[in-house]
Scaffold this motif. Structure first.
Motif, PDB file in Angstrom:
ATOM      1  N   TYR A 151      40.408  16.367  39.597  1.00 56.55           N
ATOM      2  CA  TYR A 151      40.239  16.326  41.046  1.00 56.55           C
ATOM      3  C   TYR A 151      40.991  17.477  41.690  1.00 56.55           C
ATOM      4  CZ  TYR A 151      44.908  14.191  41.082  1.00 56.55           C
ATOM      5  OH  TYR A 151      46.247  13.940  40.906  1.00 56.55           O
TER       6      TYR A 151
ATOM      7  N   THR B 258      36.281  13.579  39.800  1.00 60.58           N
ATOM      8  CA  THR B 258      35.406  12.998  38.788  1.00 60.58           C
ATOM      9  C   THR B 258      36.231  12.483  37.618  1.00 60.58           C
ATOM     10  OG1 THR B 258      33.502  13.431  37.344  1.00 60.58           O
ATOM     11  CG2 THR B 258      35.068  15.222  37.641  1.00 60.58           C
TER      12      THR B 258
ATOM     13  N   HIS C  92      30.255  10.095  32.960  1.00 59.08           N
ATOM     14  CA  HIS C  92      31.156  10.502  34.037  1.00 59.08           C
ATOM     15  C   HIS C  92      30.903   9.679  35.295  1.00 59.08           C
ATOM     16  CE1 HIS C  92      27.478  12.907  34.398  1.00 59.08           C
ATOM     17  NE2 HIS C  92      27.691  12.881  35.707  1.00 59.08           N
TER      18      HIS C  92
ATOM     19  N   ILE D 298      31.444  10.248  39.459  1.00 60.26           N
ATOM     20  CA  ILE D 298      31.723  11.226  40.521  1.00 60.26           C
ATOM     21  C   ILE D 298      32.182  10.445  41.749  1.00 60.26           C
ATOM     22  CG2 ILE D 298      30.784  13.048  41.982  1.00 60.26           C
ATOM     23  CD1 ILE D 298      28.765  13.655  39.806  1.00 60.26           C
TER      24      ILE D 298
END
Length: 394
Positions: A197, A93, A234, A236
């Motif tokens: 990550y 993310t 954010h 993803i």
């Protein structure tokens, strides 16, 4: 001997007599009687029915071949009988905040608190390098803003979805080891985001994975981050549970969720229901069967701004609450043996031949009846005409 007549014996030979008895006693039980070519008449209607029967047979055989080649998928549910303790969380993310200002933690129902920041990688990056990439879409919509339905097709009324992969593709790609992609170089761009990550090992119980700002969310020492620096927008790229299989598309993969402008206090919540899943190519009891174990999940999202005076009751950040269902989903792709496929092809051809034969007989009977009526009608009119024309005139 000419034209089937034997001059010496004074009678016709058996070769030209269609009613002569031939062969052995077994031939009396022949269920497939044959006629000589000179006694068979070829008609245009019979040719049309033969061509139609051949086209129909070809279409049906092709359809059966395609179905056999694709195989069939079956979905069954069962109570998960295995006893397991751990489960992997795969996360990739990008948060629109600097890495030093972000805390990542996991707290589960067993009371364990996992400092995820120590097990995950964190790379500084620029937000524009990720949000403009092709494939990134808003949650629940694709790159063109159309609803994602999972149907995998587009028409005039149906929205487009990503669809589902075939089991043989999932199993084939699942055998390859997944690797995390490299973070793009900044090339002089300003650092305004953080890429988080990696794979995190969790307890296989209900839990809460959350990303909060430094100094918020837990009682800890150190300076609290200024509220003006909050921005939990954010992207993803990957969020999955179990072995890392990049080929599997999960509901939250390649999604972006942005906070409204000038809304620093924002809370994003994701509620996940995880279902353990086994993909099998071939029947699980067969020797040549191949299987991979993973997890699927369904997700519900809620996001809302938080008034600053309610920070103690509601903490801004990204919260992923997950629960594990006590069932096991088995997805099996199986294919009939080649011998079974041949039997089905023979059945198709036999049915087409029988249907074509009866269709020809029926059409031939209809044409015969219509021709008989026309002949009778023409004969009656001729008799009346002859009577009128042949009368005597005085």
């Amino acid at each position: 001997m000419m034209n089937g007549y034997d001059e010496k014996r004074g009678h016709r030979t058996d070769d030209d007599d269609p009613f002569a008895a031939k062969g052995s006693i077994v031939s009396a039980f022949d269920a497939f009687p044959k006629a000589k070519p000179q006694y068979v008449t070829h008609t245009s209607s019979g040719g049309k029915w033969t061509v139609a029967m051949m086209i129909l047979s070809l279409c049906l055989v092709w359809s059966e071949l395609a179905r056999w080649w694709r195989g069939t998928e079956s979905h069954t549910f069962a109570v998960e009988k295995g006893v397991s303790h751990g489960m992997n969380l795969n996360l990739d993310t990008v948060i629109k905040m600097k890495c030093a200002d972000i805390h990542v933690n996991v707290q589960d129902a067993s009371g364990d608190r996992i400092l995820a920041a120590e097990a995950l990688y964190r790379d500084p990056t620029n937000w524009g390098q990720w949000v403009d990439q092709r494939g990134i879409h808003k949650l629940g919509r694709d790159t063109h803003g159309r609803l994602l339905t999972g149907e995998g097709f587009v028409d005039g009324t149906q929205e487009e979805g990503f669809g589902e992969e075939h089991v043989h593709d999932i199993v084939a790609l699942g055998s390859k080891k997944g690797r995390w992609g490299k973070t793009p170089r900044l090339w002089g761009r300003e650092v305004d985001s953080c890429r988080i990550y990696g794979t995190l090992e969790l307890n296989k119980v209900q839990g809460d994975f959350h990303i909060t700002a430094r100094g918020h969310g837990y009682a800890q020492f150190g300076e609290h981050l200024s509220h003006d620096a909050f921005n939990f927008s954010h992207i993803i790229n990957e969020l999955s549970f179990g072995p890392y299989l990049p080929s599997l598309i999960n509901p939250l993969d390649q999604t972006v969720n942005a906070a409204p402008e000038h809304s620093h206090f924002h809370r994003f919540q994701y509620f996940l229901s995880i279902v353990p899943t086994v993909y099998s190519l071939g029947h699980p009891d067969s020797y040549s069967s191949r299987s991979i174990f993973t997890n699927q999940y369904a997700v519900t999202e809620q996001s809302a701004p938080i008034p600053e005076n309610m920070e103690m009751q509601m903490i801004p950040g990204i919260f992923v609450k997950y629960d594990i269902e006590p069932i096991l989903l088995n997805i099996v792709e199986d294919r009939d043996s080649f011998f079974v496929f041949l039997i089905k092809v023979v059945n198709i051809l036999s049915g087409a031949m029988v249907a074509g034969h009866w269709g020809f007989r029926l059409s031939d009977w209809v044409n015969e009846v219509r021709g008989r009526r026309r002949r009778n009608a023409g004969h009656s009119q001729g008799m009346l005409g002859a009577k009128g024309d042949g009368g005597y005139e005085e």
